[in-house]
Design an enzyme around this catalytic site. Structure first.
Site, PDB file in Angstrom:
ATOM      1  N   GLU A 123      -6.887   7.596   7.447  1.00 61.31           N
ATOM      2  CA  GLU A 123      -5.837   8.383   8.105  1.00 61.31           C
ATOM      3  C   GLU A 123      -5.279   9.434   7.150  1.00 61.31           C
ATOM      4  O   GLU A 123      -5.043  10.580   7.536  1.00 61.31           O
ATOM      5  CB  GLU A 123      -4.723   7.459   8.598  1.00 61.31           C
ATOM      6  CG  GLU A 123      -3.626   8.192   9.340  1.00 61.31           C
ATOM      7  CD  GLU A 123      -2.588   7.250   9.943  1.00 61.31           C
ATOM      8  OE1 GLU A 123      -1.411   7.635  10.012  1.00 61.31           O
ATOM      9  OE2 GLU A 123      -2.957   6.133  10.343  1.00 61.31           O
ATOM     10  N   ARG A 130       4.227   0.682   2.237  1.00 59.61           N
ATOM     11  CA  ARG A 130       4.245  -0.348   3.274  1.00 59.61           C
ATOM     12  C   ARG A 130       3.896  -1.669   2.607  1.00 59.61           C
ATOM     13  O   ARG A 130       2.754  -1.907   2.209  1.00 59.61           O
ATOM     14  CB  ARG A 130       3.260  -0.037   4.402  1.00 59.61           C
ATOM     15  CG  ARG A 130       3.323  -1.066   5.526  1.00 59.61           C
ATOM     16  CD  ARG A 130       2.502  -0.654   6.745  1.00 59.61           C
ATOM     17  NE  ARG A 130       2.655  -1.654   7.795  1.00 59.61           N
ATOM     18  CZ  ARG A 130       1.894  -2.736   7.943  1.00 59.61           C
ATOM     19  NH1 ARG A 130       0.889  -2.949   7.109  1.00 59.61           N
ATOM     20  NH2 ARG A 130       2.109  -3.596   8.900  1.00 59.61           N
ATOM     21  N   ARG A 175       3.846  -6.501  13.579  1.00 54.08           N
ATOM     22  CA  ARG A 175       2.598  -6.055  14.208  1.00 54.08           C
ATOM     23  C   ARG A 175       1.686  -7.250  14.425  1.00 54.08           C
ATOM     24  O   ARG A 175       1.907  -8.327  13.900  1.00 54.08           O
ATOM     25  CB  ARG A 175       1.873  -5.039  13.310  1.00 54.08           C
ATOM     26  CG  ARG A 175       2.643  -3.751  13.037  1.00 54.08           C
ATOM     27  CD  ARG A 175       1.831  -2.862  12.133  1.00 54.08           C
ATOM     28  NE  ARG A 175       2.417  -1.548  11.946  1.00 54.08           N
ATOM     29  CZ  ARG A 175       1.851  -0.571  11.255  1.00 54.08           C
ATOM     30  NH1 ARG A 175       0.686  -0.772  10.671  1.00 54.08           N
ATOM     31  NH2 ARG A 175       2.427   0.608  11.132  1.00 54.08           N
ATOM     32  N   THR A 208       5.749   9.098  10.209  1.00 48.64           N
ATOM     33  CA  THR A 208       6.335   7.774   9.987  1.00 48.64           C
ATOM     34  C   THR A 208       6.073   7.275   8.573  1.00 48.64           C
ATOM     35  O   THR A 208       6.710   6.317   8.127  1.00 48.64           O
ATOM     36  CB  THR A 208       5.777   6.741  10.985  1.00 48.64           C
ATOM     37  OG1 THR A 208       4.380   6.540  10.738  1.00 48.64           O
ATOM     38  CG2 THR A 208       5.977   7.210  12.417  1.00 48.64           C
ATOM     39  N   ARG A 220       0.833  -1.194   0.000  1.00 51.66           N
ATOM     40  CA  ARG A 220       0.000   0.000   0.000  1.00 51.66           C
ATOM     41  C   ARG A 220       0.866   1.241   0.000  1.00 51.66           C
ATOM     42  O   ARG A 220       2.038   1.224   0.376  1.00 51.66           O
ATOM     43  CB  ARG A 220      -0.952   0.005   1.181  1.00 51.66           C
ATOM     44  CG  ARG A 220      -0.311   0.121   2.563  1.00 51.66           C
ATOM     45  CD  ARG A 220      -0.102   1.558   3.000  1.00 51.66           C
ATOM     46  NE  ARG A 220       0.168   1.669   4.427  1.00 51.66           N
ATOM     47  CZ  ARG A 220       0.961   2.583   4.960  1.00 51.66           C
ATOM     48  NH1 ARG A 220       1.602   3.455   4.197  1.00 51.66           N
ATOM     49  NH2 ARG A 220       1.151   2.643   6.270  1.00 51.66           N
ATOM     50  N   CYS A 269       0.954  11.340   9.085  1.00 51.10           N
ATOM     51  CA  CYS A 269       1.877  10.828  10.100  1.00 51.10           C
ATOM     52  C   CYS A 269       3.308  10.862   9.566  1.00 51.10           C
ATOM     53  O   CYS A 269       3.567  10.363   8.467  1.00 51.10           O
ATOM     54  CB  CYS A 269       1.505   9.402  10.483  1.00 51.10           C
ATOM     55  SG  CYS A 269       2.560   8.721  11.791  1.00 51.10           S
TER      56      CYS A 269
END
Length: 363
Positions: free
Chosen positions: A232, A287, A316, A280, A133, A278
């Site tokens: 997000e 990702r 995760r 990060t 993604r 974000c």
């Protein structure tokens, strides 16, 4: 959108922010926000405001102040925040992105040679599914804390028009959350297609305002290319399929991103690459992840973590950040997104996953 007068906004939040900041520095928080927001930096930035949207330091750090167990603790309320509040953003970005200092600039987009990527688990022994993604922000809009209800609706309408023009293997249907039955939402969330309303970290950052207005999901007919609208980030474009064929998943994501980019301008800076809510996720915003079961290696959490860190991988829980593993399945992805090309990010992930599988086989 004209920002509120500087003195008005600052005066409204100053006392609350001072009290919250004092709690942060007196706490045992391990967040990067606490690590780098010294009293001097705080004093220098507490009365600053971004020129277009009037974002304050409080808009940036409110999630980290409310959630002392945050890992990072800061978000950008609009693209200008990365410049106006650079003393704190730069320090956190350098730490998180492993040495990406204020002297560095992100390289140009480079998808690289697709033939370098393979099926990571051709016998389907370990990898349940693979996804790649990337996040994108649409030029001319702020990020969540500064977005109005009108902004959410405008972005949704823009993207609805874009989705209608997709071709090749991409055509599908856009479903707004406002018109989706709750049972259908829950089924799509359970099947790992749809996002759910943000966790407490995102809610504290004001990423869930006006929910579910303007939010939705586009899925192609095979459910192998998705786009999340106004989760997000403005856009999260996702290519996914069962098994471990990273090469095919990456190829499809590039196809979708390129098709959308022909119709929408994305926010990008010379220093940070593609800009996101974000810090990060800056840079490539890539990702690449697998849902993977490593029963032997996962019984030794320290060893699995050590190998993951060696290859700059993030481990995760099954449902992503801040979740636990379910049935021994982990979500493992590349951690580095800034300061390297898209190709390098994917290659780093591929090498790391292959190493983990090799170790699993040797145990």
């Amino acid at each position: 959108m004209a920002p509120q007068p500087k003195n008005c906004r600052i005066k409204c939040v100053s006392k609350i922010m001072d009290e919250s900041y004092n709690r942060l520095i007196q706490s045992d928080s391990k967040s990067l926000l606490k690590k780098y927001l010294s009293q001097d930096v705080y004093n220098a930035l507490k009365e600053e405001q971004t020129p277009t949207y009037g974002s304050t330091l409080m808009d940036c750090i409110q999630s980290g102040l409310m959630n002392l167990d945050s890992g990072v603790g800061i978000y950008a309320p609009d693209p200008e925040a990365y410049t106006v509040f650079s003393p704190i953003f730069d320090a956190i970005i350098e730490d998180y992105h492993l040495g990406f200092s204020p002297n560095h600039t992100h390289p140009p987009l480079d998808w690289g040679d697709l033939t370098a990527f393979q099926n990571l688990d051709p016998e389907n022994r370990y990898i349940i599914s693979t996804r790649v993604r990337c996040g994108r922000s649409i030029e001319g809009y702020p990020f969540n804390p500064c977005m109005t209800e009108v902004h959410y609706k405008e972005i949704e309408q823009k993207m609805t028009d874009v989705f209608r023009g997709l071709s090749s293997e991409l055509p599908g249907t856009y479903r707004p959350l406002t018109k989706m039955m709750r049972c259908e939402q829950e089924r799509l969330i359970e099947d790992h297609y749809l996002f759910k309303e943000g966790d407490r970290f995102l809610k504290a950052a004001k990423a869930c305002q006006f929910w579910p207005v303007g939010r939705g999901i586009f899925m192609n007919k095979d459910k192998t290319f998705l786009t999340w609208v106004n989760e997000e980030d403005h856009l999260r474009m996702i290519s996914m399929e069962p098994g471990g064929d990273l090469g095919n998943v990456y190829r499809r994501m590039i196809l979708g991103v390129t098709a959308i980019q022909e119709q929408v301008n994305f926010a990008r800076s010379d220093r940070f690459g593609f800009l996101t809510f974000c810090p990060t996720n800056l840079g490539t915003t890539i990702r690449a992840s697998v849902h993977i079961k490593l029963p032997k290696l996962s019984s030794d959490k320290d060893k699995m973590k050590s190998v993951a860190e060696e290859h700059h991988l993030q481990v995760r829980g099954t449902r992503g950040e801040h979740t636990e593993s379910e049935e021994g399945i982990y979500d493992i992805s590349n951690k580095r997104r800034l300061g390297l090309t898209e190709f390098e990010a994917l290659k780093e992930m591929q090498d790391g996953i292959l190493k983990l599988i090799t170790i699993e086989n040797s145990l």
